[in-house]
Design an enzyme around this catalytic site. Structure first.
Site, short mmCIF file in Angstrom:
data_model
loop_
_atom_site.label_atom_id
_atom_site.label_comp_id
_atom_site.label_asym_id
_atom_site.label_seq_id
_atom_site.Cartn_x
_atom_site.Cartn_y
_atom_site.Cartn_z
N LYS A 91 3.29 -0.31 15.64
CA LYS A 91 2.83 0.77 14.78
C LYS A 91 1.52 0.34 14.14
CE LYS A 91 6.45 -0.66 11.49
NZ LYS A 91 7.44 -1.28 12.37
N SER A 148 5.94 -8.42 6.47
CA SER A 148 5.62 -6.99 6.46
C SER A 148 5.47 -6.43 5.05
CB SER A 148 6.68 -6.22 7.26
OG SER A 148 6.32 -4.87 7.41
N HIS A 149 6.37 -5.56 4.66
CA HIS A 149 6.29 -4.85 3.39
C HIS A 149 7.04 -5.57 2.28
CE1 HIS A 149 9.81 -3.73 5.65
NE2 HIS A 149 10.41 -3.35 4.55
N GLU A 200 8.49 6.06 13.15
CA GLU A 200 9.71 5.78 12.41
C GLU A 200 9.58 6.33 11.00
OE1 GLU A 200 11.19 1.60 14.39
OE2 GLU A 200 9.93 1.48 12.59
N ASP A 205 0.83 -2.46 9.48
CA ASP A 205 1.39 -1.58 10.51
C ASP A 205 1.99 -0.30 9.93
OD1 ASP A 205 3.61 -2.83 9.38
OD2 ASP A 205 4.50 -3.44 11.29
N ARG A 206 2.27 -0.27 8.63
CA ARG A 206 2.83 0.94 8.01
C ARG A 206 1.77 1.68 7.21
NH1 ARG A 206 9.09 -0.20 6.64
NH2 ARG A 206 9.42 -1.91 8.11
N ASP A 214 0.92 -1.35 4.25
CA ASP A 214 1.77 -2.46 3.82
C ASP A 214 1.07 -3.79 4.03
OD1 ASP A 214 1.90 -2.56 6.58
OD2 ASP A 214 4.02 -3.08 6.65
N THR A 230 16.24 1.82 15.52
CA THR A 230 15.19 1.37 14.63
C THR A 230 14.63 0.03 15.14
OG1 THR A 230 16.11 2.49 12.72
CG2 THR A 230 14.67 0.61 12.29
N SER A 274 10.29 4.96 8.42
CA SER A 274 9.92 3.88 7.51
C SER A 274 8.40 3.68 7.48
CB SER A 274 10.62 2.58 7.91
OG SER A 274 10.40 2.30 9.28
N ARG A 332 12.90 -13.41 8.72
CA ARG A 332 12.36 -13.30 7.36
C ARG A 332 13.30 -13.99 6.39
NH1 ARG A 332 10.40 -6.93 7.48
NH2 ARG A 332 9.01 -7.20 9.25
N ASP A 377 1.12 -6.22 6.27
CA ASP A 377 0.54 -6.63 7.56
C ASP A 377 -0.16 -5.50 8.29
OD1 ASP A 377 3.06 -5.40 8.07
OD2 ASP A 377 3.18 -6.38 10.03
#
Length: 560
Positions: free
Chosen positions: A389, A116-117, A376, A292-293, A288, A357, A378, A24, A290
């Site tokens: 996730k 991601s986020h 997780e 996954d969260r 988020d 993690t 997060s 990233r 993408d």
């Protein structure tokens, strides 16, 4: 017409080392000449001989530079012996959908375009990661090889004349130097929705959401935060479960997420929290960038910590048809996550694993048949249906629990605490701190807590005293392949089971993000206010780490 392969000379860029979940950086870094090309070539080269004749999945969260990067990957893959690409329409696929597609199509892996986020847009972040053939993030040995290759790269290959329109669903074949190369642009949603229908009882959930089975429609507020989940949310919650249009917001994926920070927590999903706090909704959820969260809140914005979310789902797995059919194996959590699920595992007689993690650490356990549910702190929750996730899966799981129990979210949590006790938990994030002082802080704190005299010391604050039982820099030996991960976070465990954990995040694109985790278990006093219950431990953590001194920060950027 046969298209020719071109070999382009290049030089290594420093710092192409994948973090917890891929590489990233700022968009301006990725758009430097040959920067993205170098990294993609190294991903392909890291697959070795398996790449020839393989199938790969390509897609991302729709952020700025996603479509251009996807088209570039097509041209590079064509030049490197890949046989077929499955590409999400417009370059868009959620991370859980990529994992599902890899597994359903027995692909070699997938290239996921996401940060991601992290925020999106030309001034913000982009990311690339590789998921391997089990559908999960590439393990450390693989990403270390990518990094090694990135320090030695001298050239990359591509087919510059290959023209592809990834806005249209369909299959196109090319002749690349006498070899067939196929690009199939796919509907981003269809495979994933079918997968969810195999896991959950959509007919039963539709009756619950519509109110047919209860006499009262379920009032939902689902916020996609202008990330990739928008089209998935609309198909599942509106078209399949019959929720009203007013139940979903921010469902158009935008390159800059419409100015939103697509991180589903109490700070960045403030609009959702304030709306649900008015009392008009039974459940609120956010995802988020993408997909996954997830964050779950109940009526009047009753907050469900990710640690509690994992534990509650574990307790009620029998409410989900997938687990009725496939059985319940073990549970797992990342080390910083509060140990609420451990108590459920103990009661149910299931193995519980504590891993570093990073979702990649769950994959081996799932593949070995020892793990079916993990999470997780997060805001990541998922099961062995894929190797990532999965935010939408988690919301469907919660609606299944609500349907099964006939209770609202707050009552479900209070009932859970009455049985298991409560793990009070908070996380302080100090974002984009200067890296060198943070490294010095971690080094100094590690020396302090690993000195022989530290164990047995007592610390007092706010009328409470905590005695150190153990302290270390967490390391993990995978019980399946015996691989070892070291230096995974500083950990102080007190005699009552309370914990202080501190680590530097591997998901930022610049500077350092310091994460401080506080976890305190109470068997009886389960209805207190988390900020009050945890303040003594927070003060002790700041004292031991000297965090304000090293970071110059008097308050965190985000409190979860």
């Amino acid at each position: 017409m046969s298209l020719s392969v071109e070999t382009v000379q290049t030089k290594p860029y420093e710092g192409q080392k994948p973090g917890t979940s891929g590489l990233r950086k700022k968009v301006k870094v990725f758009t430097q000449p040959n920067y993205t090309e170098n990294f993609v070539q190294c991903i392909l080269d890291a697959n070795g001989a398996a790449l020839a004749g393989s199938t790969l999945v390509v897609g991302g969260d729709g952020r700025y530079y996603c479509k251009e990067a996807a088209e570039l990957i097509v041209r590079i893959s064509a030049a490197n012996g890949v046989s077929k690409l499955l590409v999400g329409q417009n370059g868009i696929l959620s991370t859980p959908a990529v994992s599902s597609l890899i597994r359903h199509n027995k692909a070699l892996g997938g290239i996921v375009l996401t940060a991601s986020h992290n925020p999106g847009g030309p001034e913000n972040d982009f990311g690339i990661k590789f998921n391997c053939e089990n559908g999960g993030p590439a393990p450390d040995a693989f990403t270390n090889n990518i990094y090694k290759l990135s320090t030695e790269i001298k050239n990359y290959k591509l087919v510059p004349q290959l023209q592809i329109d990834i806005s249209k669903v369909g299959e196109t074949s090319y002749d690349i130097g006498g070899k067939k190369f196929v690009v199939e642009v796919i509907d981003a949603v269809a495979n994933y929705v079918r997968h969810m229908e195999e896991i959950f009882d959509f007919a039963k959930l539709k009756d619950f959401v519509s109110g047919k089975s209860t006499g009262k429609p379920l009032k939902m507020r689902i916020d996609s935060m202008n990330g990739v989940t928008g089209s998935y949310v609309r198909e599942i919650f509106l078209n399949r479960l019959g929720a009203s249009e007013a139940s979903v917001v921010h469902t158009t994926p935008l390159p800059d997420f419409g100015g939103l920070h697509p991180d589903p927590n109490l700070t960045y999903a403030k609009d959702l929290v304030e709306t649900v706090a008015k009392g008009d909704y039974d459940i609120g959820a956010a995802f988020d960038g993408d997909g996954d969260r997830n964050m779950i809140i109940g009526s009047k914005a009753f907050f469900v910590t990710p640690s509690d979310s994992l534990a509650v789902i574990a307790h009620y797995l029998e409410a989900i048809p997938y687990f009725q059919k496939n059985g319940v194996q073990g549970f797992a959590r990342s080390m910083p996550t509060a140990s609420a699920v451990d108590l459920v595992g103990k009661k149910l007689g299931k193995e519980v694993f504590e891993v570093p993690t990073g979702w990649k650490y769950f994959g081996n356990l799932m593949d070995a048949g020892r793990l079916c549910l993990c999470g997780e702190e997060s805001f990541g929750t998922g099961s062995n249906h894929i190797r990532e996730k999965d935010g939408i899966w988690a919301v469907l799981a919660w609606i299944s629990v609500m349907q099964h129990t006939g209770k609202g979210i707050e009552d479900i949590l209070k009932q859970h605490w009455s049985v298991y006790g409560r793990n009070y938990f908070t996380r302080y994030d100090y974002e984009e701190c200067e890296l060198d002082p943070c490294n010095e802080m971690m080094s100094t704190t590690e020396k302090t807590i690993t000195s022989p005299e530290f164990v047995g010391r007592s610390f007092s604050s706010g009328g409470k005293t905590y005695k150190v039982r153990e302290a270390d820099n967490f390391s993990y030996t995978d019980p399946v392949d015996k691989s070892v991960a070291t230096k995974q976070g500083l950990r102080i465990v007190f005699e009552d089971g309370s914990r202080i954990v501190m680590r530097l995040s591997g998901t930022g694109s610049s500077g350092a993000t310091v994460r401080l985790y506080i976890d305190s278990y109470e068997k009886e006093n389960v209805l207190g206010q988390a900020s009050v219950m945890l303040k003594p431990l927070i003060d002790i953590a700041l004292e031991i780490s000297q965090l304000p001194k090293f970071t110059g920060r008097q308050a965190p950027t985000v409190i979860t």
